[in-house]
Design a protein around this motif. Structure first.
Motif, PDB file in Angstrom:
ATOM      1  N   ALA A 166       0.819  -1.215   0.000  1.00 42.17           N
ATOM      2  CA  ALA A 166       0.000   0.000   0.000  1.00 42.17           C
ATOM      3  C   ALA A 166       0.848   1.258   0.000  1.00 42.17           C
ATOM      4  CB  ALA A 166      -0.931  -0.003   1.207  1.00 42.17           C
ATOM      5  N   GLY A 167       2.104   1.147   0.431  1.00 41.60           N
ATOM      6  CA  GLY A 167       2.991   2.305   0.433  1.00 41.60           C
ATOM      7  C   GLY A 167       3.213   2.879  -0.950  1.00 41.60           C
ATOM      8  N   ALA A 168       3.182   2.026  -1.979  1.00 40.73           N
ATOM      9  CA  ALA A 168       3.360   2.503  -3.352  1.00 40.73           C
ATOM     10  C   ALA A 168       2.183   3.384  -3.772  1.00 40.73           C
ATOM     11  CB  ALA A 168       3.505   1.319  -4.302  1.00 40.73           C
ATOM     12  N   GLN A 169       0.973   2.998  -3.372  1.00 43.66           N
ATOM     13  CA  GLN A 169      -0.202   3.802  -3.706  1.00 43.66           C
ATOM     14  C   GLN A 169      -0.210   5.109  -2.911  1.00 43.66           C
ATOM     15  OE1 GLN A 169      -1.965   3.607  -6.229  1.00 43.66           O
ATOM     16  NE2 GLN A 169      -4.129   3.179  -5.914  1.00 43.66           N
ATOM     17  N   VAL A 170       0.312   5.082  -1.691  1.00 45.32           N
ATOM     18  CA  VAL A 170       0.429   6.309  -0.894  1.00 45.32           C
ATOM     19  C   VAL A 170       1.292   7.327  -1.629  1.00 45.32           C
ATOM     20  CG1 VAL A 170       1.414   7.287   1.225  1.00 45.32           C
ATOM     21  CG2 VAL A 170       0.062   5.190   1.341  1.00 45.32           C
ATOM     22  N   VAL A 171       2.404   6.870  -2.192  1.00 44.92           N
ATOM     23  CA  VAL A 171       3.298   7.774  -2.908  1.00 44.92           C
ATOM     24  C   VAL A 171       2.617   8.353  -4.140  1.00 44.92           C
ATOM     25  CG1 VAL A 171       5.485   7.947  -4.141  1.00 44.92           C
ATOM     26  CG2 VAL A 171       5.353   6.577  -2.059  1.00 44.92           C
ATOM     27  N   ARG A 172       1.838   7.542  -4.848  1.00 45.32           N
ATOM     28  CA  ARG A 172       1.127   8.033  -6.035  1.00 45.32           C
ATOM     29  C   ARG A 172       0.106   9.104  -5.658  1.00 45.32           C
ATOM     30  NH1 ARG A 172      -2.144   4.784  -8.934  1.00 45.32           N
ATOM     31  NH2 ARG A 172      -1.810   6.120 -10.738  1.00 45.32           N
ATOM     32  N   VAL A 173      -0.605   8.902  -4.557  1.00 44.20           N
ATOM     33  CA  VAL A 173      -1.576   9.901  -4.116  1.00 44.20           C
ATOM     34  C   VAL A 173      -0.866  11.190  -3.709  1.00 44.20           C
ATOM     35  CG1 VAL A 173      -3.277  10.450  -2.327  1.00 44.20           C
ATOM     36  CG2 VAL A 173      -3.350   8.230  -3.470  1.00 44.20           C
ATOM     37  N   LEU A 174       0.259  11.064  -2.999  1.00 44.85           N
ATOM     38  CA  LEU A 174       1.049  12.243  -2.644  1.00 44.85           C
ATOM     39  C   LEU A 174       1.510  12.977  -3.899  1.00 44.85           C
ATOM     40  CD1 LEU A 174       2.678  14.083  -0.757  1.00 44.85           C
ATOM     41  CD2 LEU A 174       4.497  12.361  -0.780  1.00 44.85           C
ATOM     42  N   HIS A 175       1.934  12.231  -4.913  1.00 49.96           N
ATOM     43  CA  HIS A 175       2.404  12.818  -6.167  1.00 49.96           C
ATOM     44  C   HIS A 175       1.307  13.684  -6.797  1.00 49.96           C
ATOM     45  CE1 HIS A 175       5.026  11.996  -9.992  1.00 49.96           C
ATOM     46  NE2 HIS A 175       5.172  13.213  -9.510  1.00 49.96           N
ATOM     47  N   GLN A 176       0.094  13.167  -6.809  1.00 50.27           N
ATOM     48  CA  GLN A 176      -1.019  13.919  -7.370  1.00 50.27           C
ATOM     49  C   GLN A 176      -1.329  15.156  -6.524  1.00 50.27           C
ATOM     50  OE1 GLN A 176      -2.665  13.058 -10.397  1.00 50.27           O
ATOM     51  NE2 GLN A 176      -3.300  15.193 -10.104  1.00 50.27           N
ATOM     52  N   MET A 177      -1.230  15.017  -5.208  1.00 46.23           N
ATOM     53  CA  MET A 177      -1.446  16.168  -4.330  1.00 46.23           C
ATOM     54  C   MET A 177      -0.431  17.269  -4.606  1.00 46.23           C
ATOM     55  SD  MET A 177      -2.234  14.376  -0.642  1.00 46.23           S
ATOM     56  CE  MET A 177      -3.774  13.505  -0.307  1.00 46.23           C
ATOM     57  N   LEU A 178       0.816  16.886  -4.846  1.00 44.87           N
ATOM     58  CA  LEU A 178       1.843  17.878  -5.175  1.00 44.87           C
ATOM     59  C   LEU A 178       1.505  18.600  -6.463  1.00 44.87           C
ATOM     60  CD1 LEU A 178       5.046  15.778  -4.358  1.00 44.87           C
ATOM     61  CD2 LEU A 178       4.150  17.685  -3.006  1.00 44.87           C
ATOM     62  N   ALA A 179       1.044  17.841  -7.463  1.00 47.54           N
ATOM     63  CA  ALA A 179       0.665  18.442  -8.742  1.00 47.54           C
ATOM     64  C   ALA A 179      -0.544  19.358  -8.591  1.00 47.54           C
ATOM     65  CB  ALA A 179       0.374  17.348  -9.760  1.00 47.54           C
ATOM     66  N   ASP A 180      -1.459  19.002  -7.703  1.00 46.38           N
ATOM     67  CA  ASP A 180      -2.682  19.793  -7.491  1.00 46.38           C
ATOM     68  C   ASP A 180      -2.489  20.950  -6.514  1.00 46.38           C
ATOM     69  OD1 ASP A 180      -3.936  18.035  -9.169  1.00 46.38           O
ATOM     70  OD2 ASP A 180      -4.825  16.831  -7.561  1.00 46.38           O
ATOM     71  N   LYS A 181      -1.263  21.078  -5.970  1.00 41.63           N
ATOM     72  CA  LYS A 181      -0.971  22.115  -4.970  1.00 41.63           C
ATOM     73  C   LYS A 181      -1.983  22.048  -3.825  1.00 41.63           C
ATOM     74  CE  LYS A 181       0.811  25.011  -8.704  1.00 41.63           C
ATOM     75  NZ  LYS A 181       2.118  24.364  -8.647  1.00 41.63           N
ATOM     76  N   ALA A 182      -2.102  20.850  -3.267  1.00 45.07           N
ATOM     77  CA  ALA A 182      -3.159  20.555  -2.302  1.00 45.07           C
ATOM     78  C   ALA A 182      -2.784  20.872  -0.860  1.00 45.07           C
ATOM     79  CB  ALA A 182      -3.550  19.077  -2.413  1.00 45.07           C
TER      80      ALA A 182
END
Length: 443
Positions: A166-182
């Motif tokens: 699940a850690g791999a999916q956590v990183v992907r979600v974080l990546h999208q948050m960075l792109a979205d300036k969340a």
């Protein structure tokens, strides 16, 4: 009479299953203790003392010049400093001078863990977001990380991430948050803050094991009334309610922001949590709904694969074909306490009376290959609801130079704990895989 007999059989099966999982947990921790003791002895007996002379200064300076490699644990995992200093990644972090191993919630949702990971690195107090916190019934602010473990993190100082399960999916979600300036107060974040993502048995598309453990296959969000996960739910609630400081310091499920301790909610609050009126299990803000096929599809629908990021994936499998039937690939090489799960997952069928399959075009046989915790189809790359660019790698030389924006994946014969807490059993292959990951990051 038949009804009571059926209930008795279910309870007996539940007891045996719980006992197996307890033994499995004991195996993991005892193996880790032995491994860490041997590594510690090896370090003290055979490594030079870098605290003598100028060599230590030079090594330290060089290490801090390197971008960190961040190892992100999976479900029931733990970071550096937990469980008496045991290593979730079986000492792999010692293979590089600049590795960080954050301690995130072991059962908290993918979303919550992604937020925690950002503040662990950048620093400050975790902000889960006002809207999310209100809808899920927990406080908006969480743990305060102070200055952070890599406060200079930005587009000019990107990071390599390695996530297990699940850690791999956590990183992907974080990546999208960075792109979205969340992240409030951080308006300059972008997808370029991450240089590469490497997945080890990554949970990209969910797993049918969640249904075997008690999630409802009809919706992928609720639990069956009588199942292993219900026992887990009760145990976690009681653990957080008693809130014993030394025990929470040793291991923490990560639900502190729900404030379920006896000092905060009392007996009435405990009752509300146990009957499903409050807490993470009532709101669904925990990890298991995210690991169902339906939950993963909901998450994947919001996450992109970015054109400037490098992606690598190692998908594990411990099944094979015998006369056209998918079965565990032998007895050896699969830990005995995972063997039953490999067998169960290789025979899984979506209930025929369910309103609809998890997605259009779903076939049971596509999900039969597995490693005892995740289905192999789930680990290669994000596939549902939209398949992301990918390429199977057999020989590394075939794809040189590598291109960003493509999920390069390898198939590895191993069960789900091959990459963690079982170094002795993983042997040489374990070392070679981690060596190649760290070498690739450093290039």
């Amino acid at each position: 009479m038949a009804r009571w007999w059926g209930l008795a059989l279910q309870l007996a099966e539940l007891f045996v299953s719980s006992l197996v999982h307890m033994l499995y947990g004991f195996y993991i921790f005892s193996t880790a203790v032995a491994g860490d003791l041997s590594l510690s002895l090896g370090d003290s007996l055979f490594r030079p003392n870098f605290f003598d002379g100028e060599e230590e200064t030079s090594s330290t300076t060089n290490a801090h010049d390197l971008p960190p490699i961040v190892l992100v644990h999976g479900i029931f995992g733990f970071g550096k400093g937990r469980l008496g200093g045991l290593s979730y990644f079986a000492g792999a972090e010692k293979k590089d001078d600049r590795v960080l191993v954050p301690d995130l919630g072991s059962l908290t949702s993918i979303y919550d863990r992604a937020r925690e990971l950002f503040y662990y690195l950048k620093g400050g107090q975790v902000d889960y977001g006002e809207e999310h916190s209100h809808s899920c019934g927990h406080s908006q602010l969480g743990r305060n990380y102070g200055i952070g473990h890599y406060s200079e993190w930005d587009e000019n100082h990107p990071i390599h991430f390695v996530g297990h399960s699940a850690g791999a999916q956590v990183v992907r979600v974080l990546h999208q948050m960075l792109a979205d300036k969340a992240f409030r107060g951080y308006e300059t974040t972008s997808e370029k803050w991450i240089c590469s993502i490497t997945s080890l048995s990554g949970a990209f598309n969910g797993t049918t094991r969640t249904y075997l453990d008690g999630m409802q296959p009809e919706d992928g969000a609720s639990m069956k009334p009588l199942c292993l996960l219900q026992l887990c739910r009760i145990g976690v609630i009681l653990y957080d309610w008693f809130d014993i400081p030394w025990l929470k310091g040793y291991y923490n499920f990560g639900f502190d922001h729900f404030h379920m301790s006896r000092r905060r909610v009392g007996i009435r609050g405990l009752f509300r949590c146990l009957v499903g009126r409050a807490g993470p299990f009532a709101s669904g803000d925990w990890i298991l709904p995210d690991l169902t096929i339906q939950g993963s599809i909901r998450i994947n629908g919001r996450i992109r694969t970015f054109p400037d990021t490098y992606y690598f994936s190692y998908a594990t499998k411990r099944t094979g074909k015998l006369m056209g039937i998918t079965l565990p690939s032998g007895v050896f090489g699969i830990h005995p306490l995972l063997f039953l799960r490999v067998l169960q997952m290789s025979q899984w069928r979506h209930p025929p009376d369910a309103p609809s399959p998890p997605y259009k075009g779903y076939r049971d046989e596509d999900w039969w290959d597995n490693d005892g915790a995740l289905n192999t189809i789930s680990m290669t790359h994000p596939r549902f609801p939209v398949e992301h660019p990918s390429q199977l790698v057999v020989h590394d030389s075939e794809f040189s130079p590598l291109k960003p924006g493509i999920w390069y994946y390898k198939m590895v014969e191993g069960d789900h704990i091959m990459f963690i807490i079982n170094r002795e059993r993983a042997g040489v292959e374990f070392d070679l895989i981690y060596d190649s990951i760290f070498e690739r990051c450093r290039k």
